[in-house]
Design a protein around this motif. Structure first.
Motif, mmCIF file in Angstrom:
data_model
loop_
_atom_site.group_PDB
_atom_site.id
_atom_site.type_symbol
_atom_site.label_atom_id
_atom_site.label_comp_id
_atom_site.label_asym_id
_atom_site.label_seq_id
_atom_site.Cartn_x
_atom_site.Cartn_y
_atom_site.Cartn_z
ATOM 1 N N SER A 184 -2.985 12.117 64.497
ATOM 2 C CA SER A 184 -1.880 11.184 64.760
ATOM 3 C C SER A 184 -0.872 11.217 63.609
ATOM 4 O O SER A 184 0.219 10.666 63.724
ATOM 5 C CB SER A 184 -2.423 9.761 64.936
ATOM 6 N N MET A 185 -1.244 11.854 62.492
ATOM 7 C CA MET A 185 -0.408 11.822 61.287
ATOM 8 C C MET A 185 0.133 13.198 60.892
ATOM 9 O O MET A 185 0.703 13.334 59.808
ATOM 10 C CB MET A 185 -1.210 11.265 60.094
ATOM 11 N N PHE A 186 -0.079 14.215 61.750
ATOM 12 C CA PHE A 186 0.346 15.566 61.377
ATOM 13 C C PHE A 186 1.810 15.636 60.945
ATOM 14 O O PHE A 186 2.185 16.445 60.112
ATOM 15 C CB PHE A 186 0.142 16.541 62.543
ATOM 16 N N ARG A 187 2.636 14.809 61.571
ATOM 17 C CA ARG A 187 4.076 14.893 61.273
ATOM 18 C C ARG A 187 4.532 13.880 60.231
ATOM 19 O O ARG A 187 5.725 13.772 59.960
ATOM 20 C CB ARG A 187 4.882 14.713 62.561
ATOM 21 N N GLU A 188 3.590 13.147 59.659
ATOM 22 C CA GLU A 188 3.951 12.151 58.639
ATOM 23 C C GLU A 188 4.317 12.873 57.346
ATOM 24 O O GLU A 188 3.477 13.520 56.729
ATOM 25 C CB GLU A 188 2.776 11.194 58.419
ATOM 26 N N ALA A 189 5.576 12.760 56.956
ATOM 27 C CA ALA A 189 6.040 13.509 55.779
ATOM 28 C C ALA A 189 5.559 12.883 54.470
ATOM 29 O O ALA A 189 5.377 13.581 53.479
ATOM 30 C CB ALA A 189 7.559 13.597 55.801
ATOM 31 N N PHE A 192 -11.213 1.882 61.006
ATOM 32 C CA PHE A 192 -11.710 3.225 60.744
ATOM 33 C C PHE A 192 -12.210 3.945 62.001
ATOM 34 O O PHE A 192 -12.472 5.138 61.975
ATOM 35 C CB PHE A 192 -12.842 3.193 59.716
ATOM 36 N N ASN A 193 -12.443 3.208 63.073
ATOM 37 C CA ASN A 193 -12.933 3.898 64.274
ATOM 38 C C ASN A 193 -12.395 3.262 65.554
ATOM 39 O O ASN A 193 -11.263 3.568 65.949
ATOM 40 C CB ASN A 193 -14.459 4.063 64.271
ATOM 41 N N LEU A 194 -13.143 2.365 66.181
ATOM 42 C CA LEU A 194 -12.749 1.900 67.514
ATOM 43 C C LEU A 194 -11.366 1.248 67.537
ATOM 44 O O LEU A 194 -10.657 1.347 68.539
ATOM 45 C CB LEU A 194 -13.821 0.955 68.072
ATOM 46 N N GLY A 195 -10.973 0.638 66.429
ATOM 47 C CA GLY A 195 -9.658 0.003 66.365
ATOM 48 C C GLY A 195 -8.523 1.000 66.550
ATOM 49 O O GLY A 195 -7.453 0.647 67.060
ATOM 50 N N LEU A 196 -8.750 2.245 66.137
ATOM 51 C CA LEU A 196 -7.709 3.269 66.293
ATOM 52 C C LEU A 196 -7.381 3.511 67.768
ATOM 53 O O LEU A 196 -6.281 3.921 68.122
ATOM 54 C CB LEU A 196 -8.172 4.589 65.663
ATOM 55 N N LEU A 197 -8.365 3.260 68.634
ATOM 56 C CA LEU A 197 -8.196 3.601 70.053
ATOM 57 C C LEU A 197 -7.178 2.716 70.752
ATOM 58 O O LEU A 197 -6.695 3.074 71.830
ATOM 59 C CB LEU A 197 -9.530 3.515 70.791
ATOM 60 N N THR A 198 -6.838 1.576 70.154
ATOM 61 C CA THR A 198 -5.844 0.725 70.801
ATOM 62 C C THR A 198 -4.485 1.436 70.861
ATOM 63 O O THR A 198 -3.640 1.081 71.666
ATOM 64 C CB THR A 198 -5.691 -0.632 70.073
ATOM 65 N N HIS A 199 -4.314 2.451 70.007
ATOM 66 C CA HIS A 199 -3.081 3.255 70.062
ATOM 67 C C HIS A 199 -3.393 4.639 70.622
ATOM 68 O O HIS A 199 -2.887 5.638 70.107
ATOM 69 C CB HIS A 199 -2.462 3.387 68.673
ATOM 70 N N CYS A 200 -4.224 4.708 71.644
ATOM 71 C CA CYS A 200 -4.724 6.027 72.071
ATOM 72 C C CYS A 200 -3.611 6.960 72.530
ATOM 73 O O CYS A 200 -3.728 8.176 72.433
ATOM 74 C CB CYS A 200 -5.807 5.897 73.129
ATOM 75 N N GLN A 201 -2.487 6.391 72.956
ATOM 76 C CA GLN A 201 -1.398 7.295 73.392
ATOM 77 C C GLN A 201 -0.729 7.987 72.213
ATOM 78 O O GLN A 201 -0.073 8.999 72.392
ATOM 79 C CB GLN A 201 -0.382 6.576 74.300
ATOM 80 N N ASN A 202 -0.942 7.460 70.982
ATOM 81 C CA ASN A 202 -0.320 8.074 69.794
ATOM 82 C C ASN A 202 -1.333 8.711 68.847
ATOM 83 O O ASN A 202 -1.037 8.951 67.689
ATOM 84 C CB ASN A 202 0.472 7.016 69.008
ATOM 85 N N LEU A 203 -2.548 8.977 69.331
ATOM 86 C CA LEU A 203 -3.575 9.516 68.438
ATOM 87 C C LEU A 203 -3.466 11.016 68.240
ATOM 88 O O LEU A 203 -4.158 11.594 67.411
ATOM 89 C CB LEU A 203 -4.971 9.192 68.979
#
Ligand code: NAG
Ligand code: NAG
Ligand code: NAG
Length: 479
Positions: free
Chosen positions: A182-187, A97-108
């Motif tokens: 990170s999910m704006f384009r998720e259809a 829910f938080n810090l774990g998301l940062l491991t994909h910081c290039q795709n956030l």
């Protein structure tokens, strides 16, 4: 209570005589019948009071109140945890829910690599020696990162409690903004909403949630409320449904832009700017510099055109008028010049040299630029009530708007003659407004999260006090 908040005119040692005189005036039979006994008892009570006063953990916080008015400014103000107003519990959420998301910081964020921006717990990259101030307080902070800074700041906050039974406020540190972008384009809407639904399920299982159905819980989101309010009928802007989930509607939500008509549980918080001081003296030094800054430009605009957006129609008008005026400084963004607009020192250079900074709506009603401009001592000029007045009641109150800002109705005649409107304001009044704006800098600032007790009330302090008040009212109304 009395011991924690001595009146400013009485230093601690006057408690002895005060309590003595109180006992002496009492009509209690035992005390009036035996003076010796009274004296002994008084002395005993007085020393007990003194001990209590000196050894409570709050005693250091009360010292400033006892200080003379002249020196009080230099000392940290009394913290509001003293009287139990704020006692905030921080959920230790699973890292997804938080810090774990940062491991994909290039795709956030679908538009940019967020890795440099999530560094230093959201402050971003340091700006060394800004304006030759040898200060570690300047960072090139991303506009949508408040949720990370708030998380770090509340974790180190003096009003934090680790005991949920002692808390009156529960903070849910979800990085909802980073996840949403990170999910704006998720259809697939199910996928886009999955983490928000997961969060609510997690919360509803906690006893601390169940106690008041989440009414004492809050979220802080670094993006606008629109990104979390997808409706089944409206167009798909890439938003998820977080804020439309019924349990979340029981919570309070801090956001940089509230939905002005439906967001009754949403409270506007400042966009983060570039200044994150650790001490009150750093802050005061900057305020003095801004008071003394030479401001050769009457007004300025930092921004670009927005084609085809109705709420940003005024931008074309502003760009034209600024280009035509010798008193306006234009920093045009978009196209070739776009990069400069994200360069903090370039933006601040324009704003610290301007008397008024135009704040036109852009992709949404609000702008980070409003907060950069106040930080630079530049009086904001608004064209829509939703850029500030309907947004930030705790920070930029609508009732006092004339004292710190100028309002020019985007649909009115004044918007055709901005320079003339601004020239009408007497210079004495301009000076007073600027002083008021500069006094607002502390509460619009996110203090450095590593500093626990910074000595001034920053944006997070203001939010915690206001949230406590709201939560108390909600719980009282519900029981
Ligand atoms: C805060 O302090 C910790 C521990 O001293 C340090 O590792 C970290 O880099 C600091 N954070 C920031 C944002 O300066
Ligand atoms: C959307 O995602 C969910 C969850 O992964 C999946 O069960 C569903 O089949 C997907 N729907 C479509 C239309 O692909
Ligand atoms: C919101 O709070 C009210 C009152 O405490 C409660 O009755 C209601 O069930 C809560 N809503 C949700 C979705 O939890």
């Amino acid at each position: 209570m009395f011991f924690r908040k001595p009146s400013p005119v009485h230093p601690p040692w006057t408690f002895k005589s005060e309590s003595f005189s109180k006992l002496k005036d009492s009509h209690h039979p035992i005390l009036t019948s035996n003076l010796r006994y009274t004296l002994l008892l008084s002395l005993f009570l007085a020393s007990w009071l003194l001990l209590l006063f000196w050894f409570t953990p709050f005693s250091s916080a009360t010292t400033p109140a006892a200080a003379s008015h002249a020196t009080r400014k230099l000392l940290p103000p009394q913290t509001h945890c003293d009287d139990g107003t704020v006692s905030v519990y921080v959920y230790n959420l699973p890292s997804r829910f938080n810090l774990g998301l940062l491991t994909h910081c290039q795709n956030l964020n679908i538009y940019t690599n967020m890795c440099p921006h999530v560094a230093n717990r959201g402050l971003g990259q340091p700006i060394p020696n800004y304006m030759s101030l040898s200060s570690a307080a300047w960072f090139s902070t991303h506009q949508f990162i408040a949720e990370m800074i708030i998380h770090a700041r509340v974790e180190n906050h003096p009003c934090r409690t680790r005991d949920p039974t002692k808390a009156n406020l529960f903070y849910v540190p979800f990085y909802g903004g980073l996840h949403a972008s990170s999910m704006f384009r998720e259809a697939n809407h199910t996928l886009r909403d999955e983490l928000a639904v997961d969060l609510v399920r997690y919360l509803q299982d906690r006893p601390s949630w169940q106690k008041h159905n989440g009414k004492d819980h809050f979220l802080a989101l670094g993006r606008t409320a629109w990104d979390f309010m997808r409706s089944e009928h409206g167009p798909d802007f890439g938003a998820n449904i977080l804020l439309n989930l019924p349990p979340v509607q029981n919570m309070s939500v801090l956001t940089v832009e509230r939905q002005p008509w439906k967001g009754s549980n949403q409270y506007g918080i400042p966009y983060p700017s570039y200044f994150h001081p650790t001490t009150v003296s750093e802050l005061e030094r900057w305020q003095t510099m801004m008071t003394e800054s030479e401001r050769p430009y009457l007004f300025s605009f930092v921004g670009g055109p927005r084609k085809g957006l109705e709420k940003a129609a005024i931008r074309g008008e502003i760009l034209r008028q600024c280009e035509e005026s010798t008193r306006c400084k234009l920093l045009k963004c978009g196209g070739g010049g776009g990069i400069k607009c994200h360069e903090p020192s370039v933006v601040l250079d324009v704003m610290t040299k301007s008397q008024f900074c135009l704040q036109a709506p852009g992709d949404s009603f609000t702008r980070r630029s409003t907060f950069d401009s106040v930080l630079a001592g530049c009086i904001p000029v608004f064209f829509s009530p939703h850029t500030a007045y309907s947004q930030y009641a705790w920070y930029l109150p609508a009732e006092e708007k004339e004292t710190y800002s100028v309002y020019i109705d985007e649909k009115g005649e004044g918007s055709k003659t901005i320079e003339k409107e601004l020239m009408k304001i007497p210079s004495e009044k301009v000076k007073r407004m600027r002083e008021t704006a500069i006094k607002m800098i502390p509460r619009l600032t996110y203090a450095h999260p590593n500093a626990s007790d910074v000595g001034f009330k920053d944006a997070v302090d203001v939010a915690l006090v206001q949230l406590s008040r709201i939560v108390q009212a909600k719980i009282n109304a519900g029981s």
